[in-house]
Design a protein around this motif. Structure first.
Motif, PDB file in Angstrom:
ATOM      1  N   TRP A 145      -6.848   6.826   0.648  1.00  0.00           N
ATOM      2  CA  TRP A 145      -6.749   5.403   0.989  1.00  0.00           C
ATOM      3  C   TRP A 145      -6.362   4.616  -0.252  1.00  0.00           C
ATOM      4  CZ3 TRP A 145      -6.842   4.961   6.022  1.00  0.00           C
ATOM      5  CH2 TRP A 145      -7.683   5.756   6.807  1.00  0.00           C
ATOM      6  N   GLU A 146      -5.465   3.641  -0.090  1.00  0.00           N
ATOM      7  CA  GLU A 146      -5.069   2.781  -1.197  1.00  0.00           C
ATOM      8  C   GLU A 146      -5.054   1.332  -0.730  1.00  0.00           C
ATOM      9  OE1 GLU A 146      -1.409   3.919  -2.974  1.00  0.00           O
ATOM     10  OE2 GLU A 146      -2.026   5.990  -3.365  1.00  0.00           O
ATOM     11  N   ALA A 147      -5.442   0.433  -1.621  1.00  0.00           N
ATOM     12  CA  ALA A 147      -5.408  -0.995  -1.298  1.00  0.00           C
ATOM     13  C   ALA A 147      -4.990  -1.776  -2.536  1.00  0.00           C
ATOM     14  CB  ALA A 147      -6.769  -1.480  -0.820  1.00  0.00           C
ATOM     15  N   ARG A 162      -8.025   4.527  -4.077  1.00  0.00           N
ATOM     16  CA  ARG A 162      -7.515   3.746  -5.205  1.00  0.00           C
ATOM     17  C   ARG A 162      -7.439   2.280  -4.781  1.00  0.00           C
ATOM     18  NH1 ARG A 162      -5.613   6.767  -9.353  1.00  0.00           N
ATOM     19  NH2 ARG A 162      -4.727   4.874 -10.244  1.00  0.00           N
ATOM     20  N   LEU A 163      -8.123   1.416  -5.531  1.00  0.00           N
ATOM     21  CA  LEU A 163      -8.161  -0.006  -5.238  1.00  0.00           C
ATOM     22  C   LEU A 163      -7.711  -0.785  -6.462  1.00  0.00           C
ATOM     23  CD1 LEU A 163     -11.777  -0.084  -3.698  1.00  0.00           C
ATOM     24  CD2 LEU A 163      -9.628   0.331  -2.486  1.00  0.00           C
ATOM     25  N   SER A 164      -6.827  -1.756  -6.265  1.00  0.00           N
ATOM     26  CA  SER A 164      -6.418  -2.631  -7.364  1.00  0.00           C
ATOM     27  C   SER A 164      -6.504  -4.077  -6.898  1.00  0.00           C
ATOM     28  CB  SER A 164      -4.999  -2.297  -7.841  1.00  0.00           C
ATOM     29  OG  SER A 164      -4.054  -2.539  -6.821  1.00  0.00           O
ATOM     30  N   VAL A 165      -6.984  -4.942  -7.795  1.00  0.00           N
ATOM     31  CA  VAL A 165      -7.220  -6.347  -7.445  1.00  0.00           C
ATOM     32  C   VAL A 165      -6.649  -7.235  -8.537  1.00  0.00           C
ATOM     33  CG1 VAL A 165      -8.940  -8.062  -6.753  1.00  0.00           C
ATOM     34  CG2 VAL A 165      -9.366  -5.636  -6.311  1.00  0.00           C
ATOM     35  N   GLY A 166      -5.823  -8.204  -8.128  1.00  0.00           N
ATOM     36  CA  GLY A 166      -5.215  -9.119  -9.075  1.00  0.00           C
ATOM     37  C   GLY A 166      -6.175 -10.197  -9.558  1.00  0.00           C
ATOM     38  N   GLU A 167      -5.717 -11.003 -10.489  1.00  0.00           N
ATOM     39  CA  GLU A 167      -6.539 -12.038 -11.108  1.00  0.00           C
ATOM     40  C   GLU A 167      -7.115 -12.987 -10.054  1.00  0.00           C
ATOM     41  OE1 GLU A 167      -6.108 -15.506 -14.568  1.00  0.00           O
ATOM     42  OE2 GLU A 167      -4.516 -14.049 -14.193  1.00  0.00           O
ATOM     43  N   GLY A 168      -8.435 -13.159 -10.110  1.00  0.00           N
ATOM     44  CA  GLY A 168      -9.099 -14.058  -9.179  1.00  0.00           C
ATOM     45  C   GLY A 168      -9.257 -13.513  -7.775  1.00  0.00           C
ATOM     46  N   GLY A 169      -8.829 -12.275  -7.543  1.00  0.00           N
ATOM     47  CA  GLY A 169      -8.955 -11.662  -6.225  1.00  0.00           C
ATOM     48  C   GLY A 169     -10.319 -11.010  -6.047  1.00  0.00           C
ATOM     49  N   ARG A 170     -10.592 -10.582  -4.810  1.00  0.00           N
ATOM     50  CA  ARG A 170     -11.882  -9.947  -4.522  1.00  0.00           C
ATOM     51  C   ARG A 170     -11.699  -8.847  -3.486  1.00  0.00           C
ATOM     52  NH1 ARG A 170     -16.344  -9.971  -1.037  1.00  0.00           N
ATOM     53  NH2 ARG A 170     -18.366  -9.761  -2.125  1.00  0.00           N
TER      54      ARG A 170
END
Length: 283
Positions: A77-79, A110-118
């Motif tokens: 799973w990727e997000a 694998r999870l990636s979150v940009g600036e200010g994201g949740r």
């Protein structure tokens, strides 16, 4: 005229069991003040549904249509959460890992979150059966100012069904980075003598259900007293400042999955703020 030679399948090949090799991915972005779907990928038995796509945070429900995992199965799973966007990810049901005749099952996230994201990664429990072999890996990459709520629960045998896990293998690996700095790493391993190991006082003391909950947020420490109140004596929680943000880590254990869920449900509901608990979760 050329005639293609027929494909010859040996008896051994014909009897080989099918294996799951599936991946699902989702990417979201903040547009016009709302979180919106940007990209969705589904392959094989990995499916993603969004029952609350018109709300914020966006909720994604992950489904393994194979109905469980066994030796040789692979599920990924990727997000990707864009800057300022927010998403809750859960599973339609508990993931079951059955007895392996050979090899081991794997889940990679694998999870990636940009600036200010949740992001809130809240799958339902993984249920291990006797002589199952399972490896799970979770990699999370947070930009500066991003926050995350991560939970994983594992049940070794369904006691209500008279099941027990005597032998098997379970490996769990987490790596969480914030602004390219590693802020959380852990590796858990048990097997092949699962029951004996978990019975030790340094492990679960005979309990068969456990959960790890991790909060990455500047205000993580503010939750500590309420988290400890929900967990009670069967577990614990601590909080730190690390890598320019805050981290709260909680562990829970219980004699069965139902007892664990009775505390895990209100705990995740508290920590997930106004989004509350995903609808798939229930007692």
């Amino acid at each position: 005229m050329n005639v293609a030679s027929p494909t010859i399948v040996t008896e051994a090949e014909r009897l080989l069991p099918q294996r799951v090799a599936a991946r699902g991915g989702i990417a979201i972005r903040l547009r016009d003040g709302r979180t919106r779907l940007e990209r969705l990928h589904q392959d094989g038995a990995a499916k993603i549904r969004m029952p609350r796509s018109g709300e914020d945070p966006l909720e994604a429900v992950l489904i393994n249509t194979a109905g469980g995992l066994t030796g040789g199965d692979r599920l990924g799973w990727e997000a990707e959460v864009g800057s300022g966007a927010s998403m809750v990810m859960t599973t339609q049901a508990s993931e079951k890992v059955y007895r392996a005749s050979s090899g081991h099952a794997e889940i990679g996230v694998r999870l990636s979150v940009g600036e200010g994201g949740r992001i809130a990664w809240l799958p339902q429990e993984t249920i291990m059966f006797d002589r199952a072999a399972f490896s799970r890996r979770l990699d999370v990459d947070l930009a500066e100012g991003a926050t995350a709520l991560i939970a994983e629960a594992t049940v070794f045998g369904r006691s209500a069904m008279g099941e027990a896990v005597e032998r098997g293998m379970f490996r769990d690996r987490w790596r969480v980075s914030c602004a390219d700095r590693l802020i959380h790493a852990e590796d858990f391993a048990v097997g092949p003598d699962v029951r004996s190991t978990l019975s030790g006082r340094a492990a679960l003391g005979g309990s068969t259900a456990m959960a790890t909950v991790l909060v990455i947020s500047p205000d993580a420490e503010s939750w500590l007293d309420r988290v400890r109140g929900i967990i009670g004596d069967e577990g614990g929680a601590s909080a730190w400042s690390v890598g320019g943000t805050g981290k709260l880590l909680a562990r829970l254990y219980d004699g069965n999955g139902y007892g664990l869920r009775k505390r895990l449900v209100p705990l995740l509901g508290l920590l997930n703020g106004r989004a509350g608990l995903p609808k798939c979760w229930s007692l």
